[in-house]
Scaffold this active site. Structure first.
Site, PDB file in Angstrom:
ATOM      1  N   LYS A 254       0.741  -1.302   0.031  1.00  0.00           N
ATOM      2  CA  LYS A 254      -0.036   0.080   0.039  1.00  0.00           C
ATOM      3  C   LYS A 254       0.869   1.417  -0.078  1.00  0.00           C
ATOM      4  CE  LYS A 254      -2.998   2.484   3.073  1.00  0.00           C
ATOM      5  NZ  LYS A 254      -3.708   2.483   4.392  1.00  0.00           N
ATOM      6  N   ASP A 259      -2.945  10.443   3.817  1.00  0.00           N
ATOM      7  CA  ASP A 259      -4.209   9.900   3.752  1.00  0.00           C
ATOM      8  C   ASP A 259      -5.071  10.976   4.538  1.00  0.00           C
ATOM      9  OD1 ASP A 259      -6.502   8.620   3.789  1.00  0.00           O
ATOM     10  OD2 ASP A 259      -5.843   6.950   5.101  1.00  0.00           O
ATOM     11  N   LYS A 266     -10.641  12.667   7.999  1.00  0.00           N
ATOM     12  CA  LYS A 266     -10.163  12.234   9.563  1.00  0.00           C
ATOM     13  C   LYS A 266     -10.139  13.314  10.203  1.00  0.00           C
ATOM     14  CE  LYS A 266      -6.745   8.681   7.620  1.00  0.00           C
ATOM     15  NZ  LYS A 266      -7.166   7.621   8.508  1.00  0.00           N
ATOM     16  N   ASP A 277       1.263   6.326   5.604  1.00  0.00           N
ATOM     17  CA  ASP A 277       0.551   5.385   5.375  1.00  0.00           C
ATOM     18  C   ASP A 277       1.068   4.708   4.127  1.00  0.00           C
ATOM     19  OD1 ASP A 277      -1.894   4.186   5.939  1.00  0.00           O
ATOM     20  OD2 ASP A 277      -2.917   5.551   4.615  1.00  0.00           O
ATOM     21  N   ASP A 336     -12.193   6.905   3.493  1.00  0.00           N
ATOM     22  CA  ASP A 336     -11.060   6.608   4.397  1.00  0.00           C
ATOM     23  C   ASP A 336     -10.700   5.067   4.459  1.00  0.00           C
ATOM     24  OD1 ASP A 336      -9.043   7.246   5.809  1.00  0.00           O
ATOM     25  OD2 ASP A 336     -10.268   7.331   7.995  1.00  0.00           O
ATOM     26  N   GLU A 338      -9.492   3.684   1.897  1.00  0.00           N
ATOM     27  CA  GLU A 338      -8.832   3.540   0.625  1.00  0.00           C
ATOM     28  C   GLU A 338      -7.773   2.665   0.298  1.00  0.00           C
ATOM     29  OE1 GLU A 338      -5.591   4.827   2.494  1.00  0.00           O
ATOM     30  OE2 GLU A 338      -7.893   5.261   2.963  1.00  0.00           O
ATOM     31  N   ARG A 340      -7.382  -0.782   0.737  1.00  0.00           N
ATOM     32  CA  ARG A 340      -8.033  -1.801   0.285  1.00  0.00           C
ATOM     33  C   ARG A 340      -8.186  -1.631  -1.030  1.00  0.00           C
ATOM     34  NH1 ARG A 340     -12.212  -2.083   4.721  1.00  0.00           N
ATOM     35  NH2 ARG A 340     -10.507  -1.187   5.749  1.00  0.00           N
TER      36      ARG A 340
END
Length: 486
Positions: A254, A259, A266, A277, A336, A338, A340
């Protein structure tokens, strides 16, 4: 790395090495008990080492250090009695880390190391010396040089030291990539670092930009990156193909370079660590950089799905439906979730186009994994028991433990969608957020062996602790290299 590691000749003593190198510190190991070493440097003391250990109520536990002044030649130096426990790899890694932290700011340390896994000792020493700063260096820098004395001598010790350096360098690289601020670290920046690594490490590289992604049908990457038109997504593909490779492994990381949560924004405090992230992607890049040097026999392809998840008028929205690579669709219920979505594209591409023997993905994916397992264990999901066992064993050996969690079939109903093949978060009140994320990813891996490492807990640290440094930890870099070289 800031430490130079050498092996002194067989028969060399701590006293001789301290004198020859004008070292500021000397260290000798103390086994569990404590058991005082038969160190010739102790002859310079007016008391026995047993008395020093008794005075400090030492136990010889790994990470424990007792200091005393000692005269070597015409100079007073500091002698460190450092605990090594039973001299297991874990004990030696902790002992090396404790010594490196105790020796910060010193020019040279001469240390006798007991027989055992010397690579673990080197890893601990080097990683405890890691520091990431922008601007002036810290006032008390890391240890300058390390001289290692072993009973087996340089020929036997050198391969272990080289391995330890390689593992530590790869971990430090993954930390550097993750700790770089997102103002600099865009998907395009990450792709350029991949090009540089490929040139340095003998890898082939392919970078897909936003046009290539659109032409190829990588809808997850495009949707997540849609809110950041100035920094569009990239799919990084690195390939290591040694002669006579006996299997093909795909690693997927990933690579969310920042993010914000997108339109499902968030809270501010939760964003402060989100430059890290992309740590899964950075780990894949770091692992790929070390394969040739470590002599890995398998062909390995590393995929990094890189995007920036930002809120804007062009962002994906809750209720959008995404068509991923290969045609499978997902309904976005939370922007959020995202990671996956970008991993789904990469996993589907690996299954359809690369035909690997097995696939492993790594991601800072869910806060639920952190809640379940805390800050020292990564969550492991797998559809293959042998693969799960091999990764667990590698994690134990590397000091990066995994705990296997179940892919609960009954929970699959929780990510059913009314309008798409699957929803990106659970909607049925089942809970188990990390399990739901793993079940989502499983939709895109086909029938081949696959494992998912959710490292959201151990990937970040708020403080220094032995070989772990504040910030990104690079957790699973050593684990994956241990597995690939095993």
């Amino acid at each position: 790395m800031p430490i130079q590691t050498r092996v002194a000749p067989t028969g060399g003593t701590v006293s001789q090495a301290v004198t020859e190198l004008d070292a500021e510190l000397a260290a000798v190991p103390v086994r569990q008990g404590p058991v005082a070493p038969a160190a010739e440097i102790a002859a310079a003391l007016p008391f026995a080492l047993d008395e020093v250990l008794a005075l400090h109520r030492a136990k010889g536990e790994p990470g424990e250090i007792v200091a005393t002044p000692v005269r070597v030649g015409d100079k007073v130096r500091e002698l460190l009695l450092y605990g090594v426990g039973d001299a297991s790899p874990d004990d030696l890694r902790k002992a090396g880390a404790a010594l490196a932290r105790r020796a910060r700011g010193r020019a040279n340390l001469v240390v006798g190391v007991p027989e055992g896994d010397l690579s673990a000792f080197v890893v601990g020493t080097l990683l405890a010396s890691y520091e990431f700063r922008i601007g002036e260096a810290s006032k008390k820098g890391p240890l300058g040089a390390l001289t290692v004395l072993t009973e087996s001598g340089p020929d036997a010790a050198a391969p272990q030291i080289e391995r330890g350096i390689a593992l530590a360098q790869a971990t430090a690289l993954s930390r550097d990539l993750a700790n770089t601020p997102s103002s600099e670290k865009t998907p395009a920046w990450l792709a350029e670092r991949a090009r540089e690594l490929a040139a340095e490490s003998g890898l082939s590289v392919r970078i897909r930009d936003e046009k290539d992604l659109a032409d190829g049908g990588f809808g997850g990457l495009l949707a997540v990156g849609s809110g950041s038109p100035l920094h569009p997504p990239r799919l990084i593909e690195l390939t290591y193909a040694p002669d006579g490779a006996d299997r093909h492994i795909v690693l997927v990381g990933k690579g969310i370079t920042f993010d914000s949560g997108g339109l499902s924004l968030k809270p501010n405090d939760n964003m402060k660590t989100m430059k890290t992230d992309m740590q899964g992607g950075g780990i894949v890049m770091a692992v790929m950089s070390a394969l040739r040097g470590l002599g890995v026999r398998a062909k390995v392809t590393g995929l990094v799905a890189a995007a920036e998840n930002m809120p804007s008028g062009s962002s994906m929205r809750p209720s959008d439906v995404i068509t991923h690579f290969g045609g499978r669709t997902s309904e976005v219920l939370n922007t959020d979730a995202e990671g996956r979505l970008v991993l789904a594209d990469a996993l589907a591409y690996a299954d359809a186009e690369l035909d690997p023997d097995l696939v492993v993905d790594v991601a800072t994916l869910t806060g639920a994994a952190k809640v379940a397992l805390g800050l020292r264990h990564g969550a492991l999901f797998a559809n293959d028991d042998a693969l799960a066992a091999a990764l667990t064993e590698a994690g134990t050996a590397a000091g990066e433990p995994l705990w296997r969690l179940p892919l609960v079939e009954e929970y699959r109903k929780g990510i059913e969608s009314d309008v798409a093949d699957v929803a990106n978060i659970e909607r049925g009140g089942y809970g188990g957020g990390s399990i739901m994320a793993a079940l989502f990813l499983r939709e895109f891996v086909g029938d081949r062996p696959w494992a998912h490492l959710d490292i959201a807990g151990p990937a970040r640290s708020t403080s220094d602790d032995l070989e772990i440094s504040k910030g990104a930890t690079g957790f699973s870099t050593r684990l994956l290299l241990e597995w690939l070289t095993g």
